[in-house]
Design a protein around this motif. Structure first.
Motif, short mmCIF file in Angstrom:
data_model
loop_
_atom_site.label_atom_id
_atom_site.label_comp_id
_atom_site.label_asym_id
_atom_site.label_seq_id
_atom_site.Cartn_x
_atom_site.Cartn_y
_atom_site.Cartn_z
N ASN A 153 14.98 45.91 -35.24
CA ASN A 153 15.50 46.91 -36.17
C ASN A 153 16.81 47.50 -35.71
N ILE A 154 17.00 47.63 -34.42
CA ILE A 154 18.24 48.23 -33.90
C ILE A 154 19.44 47.36 -34.26
N TYR A 155 19.31 46.04 -34.05
CA TYR A 155 20.42 45.14 -34.38
C TYR A 155 20.62 45.03 -35.89
N ALA A 156 19.52 45.07 -36.63
CA ALA A 156 19.65 45.04 -38.09
C ALA A 156 20.41 46.28 -38.56
N HIS A 157 20.04 47.44 -38.05
CA HIS A 157 20.71 48.68 -38.41
C HIS A 157 22.18 48.63 -38.00
N MET A 158 22.45 48.14 -36.81
CA MET A 158 23.83 48.02 -36.33
C MET A 158 24.68 47.21 -37.30
N PRO A 213 14.68 58.51 -34.04
CA PRO A 213 16.05 59.01 -33.85
C PRO A 213 16.76 58.36 -32.68
N THR A 214 16.01 58.08 -31.61
CA THR A 214 16.60 57.42 -30.44
C THR A 214 17.09 56.03 -30.79
N ASP A 215 16.28 55.29 -31.56
CA ASP A 215 16.67 53.94 -31.96
C ASP A 215 17.89 53.97 -32.88
N ILE A 216 17.93 54.91 -33.79
CA ILE A 216 19.07 55.03 -34.70
C ILE A 216 20.34 55.34 -33.92
N SER A 217 20.22 56.24 -32.95
CA SER A 217 21.37 56.58 -32.11
C SER A 217 21.85 55.36 -31.33
N ALA A 218 20.91 54.56 -30.83
CA ALA A 218 21.27 53.34 -30.09
C ALA A 218 21.98 52.35 -31.01
N ALA A 219 21.49 52.21 -32.23
CA ALA A 219 22.10 51.28 -33.20
C ALA A 219 23.50 51.73 -33.55
N GLN A 220 23.69 53.02 -33.74
CA GLN A 220 25.01 53.54 -34.08
C GLN A 220 26.00 53.33 -32.93
N LYS A 221 25.52 53.51 -31.71
CA LYS A 221 26.37 53.27 -30.53
C LYS A 221 26.77 51.81 -30.46
#
Length: 233
Positions: A181-186, A212-220
């Motif tokens: 999900n993190i890479y998909a969001h990215m 929220p932590t995962d979303i923050s990681a994806a945004q970074k």
């Protein structure tokens, strides 16, 4: 998320080459730039008949669009093929799309894959993206999600927005890659920032299933990817 955009990505612009092919080619190019396509056709035709691949490609575009000549898909295919057989990358791509859509030729997904692959191997992002679609959907080839991911990634690294969106979908669905999900969001975040509405929509849906932590990681990761010009993300 599986809708093919193949028919929407047909290259229809004249190739403006920095190379010199003589006064006749330059006259044709100048005429085309000024909207005098009838003169452009007149100048390009003898050069194309002599084997000039760029003139052949430009004639293909003009016959496909009906610029300076009556619109004629079969004539477009003729000139695209002659240029494509000489390795002209845009002609290879356009010929692949003609086969995919059955314009000027009988629809033939395998032939489409042949010409798209040749253009993709030369690094053309549109061809890489469309070849990814063919592998994802099993059009003209056996369905192969890993191959689809390969071609989507190559196009995405060149900034091709539909490829970035579709690569995100592959990560979201775990097709050809481990579900992430993190890479998909990215990837959807990047594509959305470049104007892709489906990416924006599915990013928000996906975010509801993320911490929220995962979303923050994806945004970074998205910021880092943009800073690297999409390479190695």
């Amino acid at each position: 998320m599986k809708k093919s955009l193949l028919a929407q990505l047909f290259l229809l612009i004249l190739l403006v080459s920095p190379m010199s092919f003589g006064a006749d080619f330059q006259k044709g190019l100048s005429a085309a730039e000024n909207g005098d396509f009838a003169t452009a056709v007149k100048e390009f035709t003898p050069l194309a008949e002599q084997g000039n691949a760029t003139a052949q490609y430009n004639l293909g575009v003009m016959y496909e669009k009906g610029l300076g000549v009556p619109q004629d898909d079969e004539a477009a295919v003729k000139w695209y093929r002659l240029a494509a057989e000489q390795g002209h990358v845009d002609a290879q791509y356009n010929l692949g799309v003609m086969y995919s859509n059955g314009r000027g030729v009988r629809q033939d997904a395998k032939a489409a894959v042949k010409w798209l692959r040749l253009a993709a191997e030369q690094g053309l992002a549109f061809a890489q993206y469309n070849l990814g679609v063919m592998y994802r959907d099993g059009q003209g080839v056996l369905q192969d999600y890993k191959a689809a991911v390969k071609w989507f990634r190559l196009a995405a690294e060149q900034g091709n927005v539909p490829a970035q969106y579709n690569l995100g979908a592959m990560y979201a669905n775990g097709q050809g890659v481990l579900q992430d999900n993190i890479y998909a969001h990215m990837l959807w975040n990047i594509a959305a920032s470049l104007g892709n509405d489906p990416a924006s929509k599915y990013r928000e849906i996906l975010a509801k299933r993320m911490t929220p932590t995962d979303i923050s990681a994806a945004q970074k990761l998205a910021r880092e990817c943009v800073a690297k010009n999409y390479k190695g993300c």
